[in-house]
Write an enzyme that holds these catalytic residues in place. Structure first.
Site, PDB file in Angstrom:
ATOM      1  N   TYR A   1      -3.364  -2.618 -10.417  1.00  0.00           N
ATOM      2  CA  TYR A   1      -3.287  -2.430  -8.959  1.00  0.00           C
ATOM      3  C   TYR A   1      -2.433  -3.524  -8.303  1.00  0.00           C
ATOM      4  O   TYR A   1      -1.564  -3.236  -7.481  1.00  0.00           O
ATOM      5  CB  TYR A   1      -4.714  -2.409  -8.376  1.00  0.00           C
ATOM      6  CG  TYR A   1      -4.742  -2.379  -6.869  1.00  0.00           C
ATOM      7  CD1 TYR A   1      -4.503  -1.199  -6.169  1.00  0.00           C
ATOM      8  CD2 TYR A   1      -4.987  -3.543  -6.144  1.00  0.00           C
ATOM      9  CE1 TYR A   1      -4.513  -1.189  -4.778  1.00  0.00           C
ATOM     10  CE2 TYR A   1      -4.996  -3.536  -4.758  1.00  0.00           C
ATOM     11  CZ  TYR A   1      -4.758  -2.354  -4.081  1.00  0.00           C
ATOM     12  OH  TYR A   1      -4.753  -2.351  -2.705  1.00  0.00           O
TER      13      TYR A   1
ATOM     14  N   VAL B   1       1.188  -3.694   3.901  1.00  0.00           N
ATOM     15  CA  VAL B   1       1.158  -4.987   4.594  1.00  0.00           C
ATOM     16  C   VAL B   1       2.422  -5.821   4.362  1.00  0.00           C
ATOM     17  O   VAL B   1       2.562  -6.890   4.960  1.00  0.00           O
ATOM     18  CB  VAL B   1      -0.095  -5.839   4.272  1.00  0.00           C
ATOM     19  CG1 VAL B   1      -1.339  -5.240   4.883  1.00  0.00           C
ATOM     20  CG2 VAL B   1      -0.245  -6.079   2.790  1.00  0.00           C
TER      21      VAL B   1
ATOM     22  N   TYR C   1      -4.787   3.971   8.091  1.00  0.00           N
ATOM     23  CA  TYR C   1      -6.160   3.449   8.190  1.00  0.00           C
ATOM     24  C   TYR C   1      -6.797   3.756   9.542  1.00  0.00           C
ATOM     25  O   TYR C   1      -6.697   4.879  10.026  1.00  0.00           O
ATOM     26  CB  TYR C   1      -6.175   1.940   7.863  1.00  0.00           C
ATOM     27  CG  TYR C   1      -5.423   1.677   6.593  1.00  0.00           C
ATOM     28  CD1 TYR C   1      -5.946   2.118   5.376  1.00  0.00           C
ATOM     29  CD2 TYR C   1      -4.175   1.076   6.581  1.00  0.00           C
ATOM     30  CE1 TYR C   1      -5.252   1.927   4.202  1.00  0.00           C
ATOM     31  CE2 TYR C   1      -3.478   0.883   5.401  1.00  0.00           C
ATOM     32  CZ  TYR C   1      -4.026   1.308   4.227  1.00  0.00           C
ATOM     33  OH  TYR C   1      -3.332   1.138   3.075  1.00  0.00           O
TER      34      TYR C   1
ATOM     35  N   LYS D   1       0.389   3.478  -2.927  1.00  0.00           N
ATOM     36  CA  LYS D   1      -0.779   4.349  -3.099  1.00  0.00           C
ATOM     37  C   LYS D   1      -0.432   5.840  -2.970  1.00  0.00           C
ATOM     38  O   LYS D   1      -1.129   6.698  -3.505  1.00  0.00           O
ATOM     39  CB  LYS D   1      -1.852   3.970  -2.066  1.00  0.00           C
ATOM     40  CG  LYS D   1      -2.383   2.542  -2.239  1.00  0.00           C
ATOM     41  CD  LYS D   1      -3.241   2.132  -1.040  1.00  0.00           C
ATOM     42  CE  LYS D   1      -3.750   0.702  -1.170  1.00  0.00           C
ATOM     43  NZ  LYS D   1      -4.473   0.259   0.052  1.00  0.00           N
TER      44      LYS D   1
ATOM     45  N   SER E   1       0.795  -1.236   0.000  1.00  0.00           N
ATOM     46  CA  SER E   1       0.000   0.000   0.000  1.00  0.00           C
ATOM     47  C   SER E   1       0.826   1.285   0.000  1.00  0.00           C
ATOM     48  O   SER E   1       0.262   2.361  -0.207  1.00  0.00           O
ATOM     49  CB  SER E   1      -0.937   0.029   1.214  1.00  0.00           C
ATOM     50  OG  SER E   1      -1.998  -0.861   1.028  1.00  0.00           O
TER      51      SER E   1
END
Ligand code: DON
Length: 303
Positions: free
Chosen positions: A188, A257, A239, A66, A63
């Site tokens: 992705y 992760v 998050y 992103k 992630s």
């Protein structure tokens, strides 16, 4: 400041928590990593790099990608982007489905999986090659031409990608996907599979410490857009633990992760820490601890 000495002190301090947490297993190929690994790097805006532990070892950025797809899309699209994705903390796990239905297919922010899928969709529409655009950018900013995808990780995620697939199809049902869902998912999964070291990532997030200016001096983002990306990292980058991260670390940060976390100290440096053991909310246990120690030791938080 003697950054090398500070990093060594941080490394010593986190030894007791190394191996704590659980390696991500929902992408089976990620489960093979030793949870005791630890690396940390700091890259100054002037280009000097310091590191400890496994700081030159490539890991799966997941992630963290992103942040870079958001920056690349914002640079091309400007504020139009925010019609399709919000900028509020979700308070929910990164792969949650429930909020999307309440909010008519508009993801809360670009860092939860649904939001990142919208960004990849837009980058794919704008460039015709979202994953290649991202890889070339990261090679340039890290100064490492060997930065590349890990096809085993990408295939593993694709084979177990039902939840991301569900998110993308659900958004398509609300008209919030421009490209075909399988095309967006493929780009992705490949973007998340990029393998980079702490040194690569600390350098690569330097443009956020330089207020939008790239490593070669060219401008990617306006000063205001760089502020926006940093702000979304602070409020949404970890998050449903973003409040805790801001409280402990006090820097814009983004986790993955694979166990990596990047953090930005505006005007000064990019940081990256890697240790694969994750807490229940998907953030590296030793990584958060190391960044907490770093800002406490140095006083270098944004507050
Ligand atoms: O889509 C996924 O679930 C992964 N490729 C990335 C998730 C992730 O890294 C969440 N971060 N902590």
């Amino acid at each position: 400041m003697d950054y090398q000495a500070v990093l060594s002190e941080v490394w010593d301090a986190v030894r007791p928590v190394l191996g704590q947490g659980r390696v991500a297993t929902y992408i089976p190929a990620l489960a093979a990593v030793d949870p005791h690994r630890f690396g940390m790097a700091l890259a100054t805006v002037e280009g000097d790099v310091y590191g400890v532990g496994d700081w030159r070892e490539p890991f799966s950025i997941q992630s963290i990608s992103k942040v870079f797809t958001l920056a690349l899309t914002l640079a091309r699209d400007g504020d139009a982007l925010w019609r399709r994705v919000g900028k509020e903390p979700s308070g929910n796990p990164f792969n949650s489905l429930v909020q999307l239905e309440y909010e008519q297919g508009i993801p809360r922010n670009p860092f939860i999986n649904a939001g990142a899928l919208v960004i990849t969709d837009r980058l794919q529409r704008l460039t015709g090659d979202a994953r290649g655009t991202l890889r070339d950018f990261l090679r340039a900013e890290s100064g490492n031409p060997l930065v590349d995808f890990d096809p085993v990780i990408a295939a593993s995620e694709a084979a177990h990608g039902h939840r991301n697939s569900a998110l993308a199809h659900f958004m398509a049902s609300y008209g919030n996907m421009e490209c075909a869902v399988p095309e967006v998912l493929e780009h992705y999964f490949w973007q998340c599979s990029l393998a980079m070291s702490c040194a690569d990532l600390a350098r690569a997030c330097g443009f956020l410490a330089r207020h939008g200016q790239r490593a070669d001096g060219a401008r990617l983002l306006t000063r205001s857009q760089a502020k926006q990306v940093n702000a979304v990292m602070l409020t949404c980058g970890t998050y449903d633990a973003a409040g805790e991260f801001a409280y402990r670390v006090g820097l814009p940060g983004k986790s993955g992760v694979g166990g990596g976390i990047i953090a930005v100290i505006p005007n000064r440096c990019g940081l990256c820490v890697w240790s694969p053991g994750l807490d229940a909310r998907g953030n590296s246990v030793a990584g958060v601890e190391a960044l907490d120690r770093f800002t406490t030791l140095t006083g270098l938080s944004i507050f």
